[in-house]
Enzyme design. Structure first.
Site, PDB file in Angstrom:
ATOM      1  N   ARG A 187      -1.977  -0.588   6.010  1.00 47.78           N
ATOM      2  CA  ARG A 187      -3.303  -1.055   5.589  1.00 47.78           C
ATOM      3  C   ARG A 187      -3.186  -2.367   4.814  1.00 47.78           C
ATOM      4  NH1 ARG A 187      -5.465   3.658   2.166  1.00 47.78           N
ATOM      5  NH2 ARG A 187      -3.236   4.008   2.096  1.00 47.78           N
ATOM      6  N   CYS A 242       0.859  -1.193   0.000  1.00 54.07           N
ATOM      7  CA  CYS A 242       0.000   0.000   0.000  1.00 54.07           C
ATOM      8  C   CYS A 242       0.891   1.237   0.000  1.00 54.07           C
ATOM      9  CB  CYS A 242      -0.997  -0.016   1.148  1.00 54.07           C
ATOM     10  SG  CYS A 242      -0.284   0.039   2.792  1.00 54.07           S
TER      11      CYS A 242
END
Lengths: 311, 416
Positions: A266, A261
């Protein structure tokens, strides 16, 4: 498999289920439900740990008996941009009373982003099958109006010994470059928003930690992390739905996957789904776009053609 | 030309004396008007609780804001008026009220800290507590904020409750503060690189332990109170005390004693820290000013380090309803209701002097708030309660700035 061995297998599974009882059955998977957790709040062999993004949220009310981890200081080496070293992690795990025979339930705000990141770091240091995520995290617990507490509950320190870091769970820049150069069969799964992936923007508004370039790692595919979540209560979609979701971009577990990411946090949410829920071979690339996108001379894919943040 | 504001500090001393002599009466019309405002506030609290997102936080912000506004108005908890009482009349009561608030706040915070961060000696700070960097910029912020108080006649929290009293200066002071915020943001990067980036964040419990910090705080409060009582002039409260036997009059008509106001201010501060975030009144004002200035492209693309500090955060939020916005709305509405009931709502047409004093003083308040990372409430009250050295340093700068500006202004015939 012969008929005889099938029957034998069935008998063993049945016997094991009966012996372990309902509670243990509920925690054989990588997720526990809010209902299960509330029933097992007082089990000394269950350790609940909150890993939330927002500071002060744990202190102002957490699942009764839960301990706290501040992800940005406890789980990282703050100066070298690395995950916590073995000694630091061992000290933390001991302080939390975590060990291999303790069921650890991680949960947090923001759909368990950082709880999943915690699970990834725990896994690297040898705590895998006994570490679970609370399905739906804080959101579901609050939606169901379950109790929260503010008083600290002391725990007895454990004598946990850290394992050698499991390097297979962590992708480094060289592993990613190998996929770009087609020297590796791993696939890179980018979980950022479509606009970041296409290079229309370098990062969502408000984030200070950026790459100089916009776009994505050549050959990577895009499934934004939130598509794996039921928006209503923050729970993960069913394994069948998840399988289908990732199969749409050609990720079906037949080849190793690298999740990526912006800063690698995340993406651990998606890593958890692939590695723990679906059982795919998956590694998280914590360098992510802020590392790859900044390396001089590495090829990138930039369909939007954004250069230095503009056209 | 004198640009004095005769309402900036309403002559409460006179009002207080008169109150002692007057028979108690509740004019029905006044009371009905106040009740209507109070009911409207109650309905808003109900509606925010039903439709807000996140409802519990927004609703509690509105409730605590209303409680704060009511207490500020009833006890006239205005830092500048209190300081003027002391300078001009050696009346120690208001200052003793502030010391009460700080003592309650410090004890309450320490109690909460014991649960949230049992060991203060590590690297960690208690979550969200207003513990800011200590350096020359903070002192400068205190001086500017103090000057702004002297010129505009109040600090930001008092301007907010004065808004509910119909003050002709306060609206200009709050607009001025908006401009001051923008000036602060414009000068932030320079001062940050020059000094703030190297200023240490000092938290007393880390050095002294919780017990030590609490005792040290109490020792200072006690010494100051002892000195105030010795050096101050005894007050004439006898007549007023007798008349306060009627509880309705004591709560809604008479000015509350300052120590009672301080007690409630301290308690509201502790409640806010426990459930929401440390008490502060400038986050919304600051972030809306920043939002506006960003839309006009006035600000640099990045304000270095600003959003990483503890204090009244001015981070731009997109939401229409924010906790701090509702806190301020509740504060103003409850102060309005309280002022109506007490007959202290006295709106007047602003003059050029009001506007000028408000705008100039307000700009200094706003600038000081950016570098102080809060105001008398967010940095002084919530900071000292939190055991932050920054709270004390800001208070020191503020007292010097306020006194010097007032004396100079009086000598030049500009301030009264």
């Amino acid at each position: 498999m012969s008929v005889l061995s099938l029957i034998r297998h069935g008998v063993v599974v049945l016997a094991a289920s009966l012996a372990l009882g309902g509670a243990a059955l509920a925690q054989t998977g990588p997720l526990v439900s809010t209902e299960w957790l509330e029933k097992n709040l007082n089990d000394p062999k269950v350790r609940i740990v909150e890993v939330s993004v927002e500071p002060g949220i744990y202190e102002r009310g957490h699942i009764p008996g839960a301990q706290n981890i501040a992800w940005h200081t406890d789980l990282v080496e703050t100066v070298s941009r690395d995950i916590a070293g073995p000694e630091k992690f061992q000290a933390l795990a001991r302080k939390l009373g975590v060990d291999k025979d303790v069921t650890v339930v991680l949960y947090g705000d923001n759909n368990n982003w950082f709880a999943a990141w915690g699970a990834w770091v725990f896994d690297i240091y040898g705590l895998r099958d006994n570490v679970k995520l609370l399905d739906g995290g804080r959101k579901k617990w609050e939606l169901e109006k379950r109790p929260v507490a503010t008083n600290p509950v002391p725990v007895k320190a454990s004598s946990f010994t850290v394992s050698e870091p499991n390097k297979a769970l962590r992708a480094r820049l060289t592993d990613v470059v190998a996929t770009v150069e087609k020297k590796s069969e791993a696939r890179v799964l980018d979980i950022r928003s479509p606009d970041e992936f296409s290079g229309k923007i370098i990062a969502p508004a408000g984030f200070q930690e950026l790459a100089l370039r916009a776009g994505h790692i050549p050959g990577s595919v895009n499934v934004p992390w939130a598509r794996a979540v039921n928006q209503a209560d923050g729970t993960l979609k069913s394994p069948e739905e998840l399988k289908k979701l990732y199969a749409e971009v050609g990720i079906d577990g037949s080849k190793p996957v690298i999740t990526s990411c912006r800063i690698g946090e995340r993406s651990s949410h998606t890593w958890f789904i692939l590695s723990r829920v679906l059982g795919y071979q998956a590694a998280n690339y914590d360098g992510s776009w802020t590392e790859y996108g900044n390396v001089v001379g590495l090829p990138i894919s930039n369909p939007a053609g954004t250069i230095w943040g503009g056209k | 030309m004198s640009i004095s504001d005769d309402s900036g500090a309403l002559d409460y001393e006179l009002a207080r004396r008169q109150a002692g002599a007057e028979p108690i009466r509740l004019p029905p019309l006044r009371f009905i008007a106040a009740a209507v405002v109070a009911v409207a506030l109650a309905v808003s609290i109900y509606l925010v609780g039903r439709h807000g997102d996140p409802a519990p936080q927004l609703q509690l912000s509105l409730i605590l804001g209303a409680a704060f506004g009511f207490v500020l108005q009833r006890a006239r908890f205005c830092f500048f008026c209190i300081w003027k009482d002391w300078l001009d009349r050696s009346d120690p009561r208001g200052l003793l009220g502030i010391l009460t608030a700080l003592a309650v706040g410090l004890a309450g915070y320490t109690l909460i800290y014991g649960a949230w961060l049992p060991d203060p000696s590590g690297m960690r700070l208690p979550p969200t507590a207003h513990i800011g960097p200590v350096g020359p910029a903070l002192l400068l912020a205190g001086l500017a904020f103090g000057a702004g108080m002297a010129i505009s006649g109040s600090c930001i929290s008092a301007h907010l409750y004065r808004l509910g009293e119909g003050s002709p200066t306060s609206p200009f002071a709050l607009v001025g503060a908006g401009f001051g915020f923008v000036l602060g943001f414009l000068s932030w990067n320079e001062l940050y690189l020059l000094t703030i980036s190297e200023s240490p964040v000092l938290w007393l419990p880390r050095q002294l332990g919780y017990g030590g910090a609490l005792l040290a705080g109490f020792a200072v409060f006690g010494a100051l109170a002892w000195w105030l009582l010795r050096a101050g002039r005894p007050s004439e409260e006898g007549a007023a005390n007798k008349a306060q036997l009627d509880p309705v009059a004591a709560i809604f008509l008479r000015r509350w004693p300052a120590w009672l106001g301080g007690l409630f201010v301290g308690l509201i501060g502790v409640a806010a820290y426990l459930r929401l975030s440390p008490l502060g009144v400038t986050a919304e004002l600051g972030s809306r000013s920043r939002q506006l200035a960003t839309q006009f492209d006035w600000l640099p693309a990045r304000l270095e380090g600003l959003d990483s500090f503890r204090g009244c955060a001015t981070l731009i939020r997109d939401a229409l309803l924010t906790p701090n916005g509702l806190f301020i709305a509740g504060l103003v509405a409850a102060a309005f209701a309280a002022a109506l009931a007490a007959g202290e709502f006295k709106p007047r047409r602003p003059t050029g002097g009001h506007a000028l004093r408000g705008l100039v003083g307000g700009a200094l308040l706003g600038w000081g708030t950016v570098f102080g990372l809060g105001c008398t409430v967010g940095t002084l009250l919530s900071g000292i309660s939190a055991g932050a050295v920054s709270g004390w340093v800001f208070a020191l700068g503020l007292i010097v700035g306020m006194t010097a500006t007032l004396k100079l202004g009086r000598r030049l015939g500009l301030l009264d």
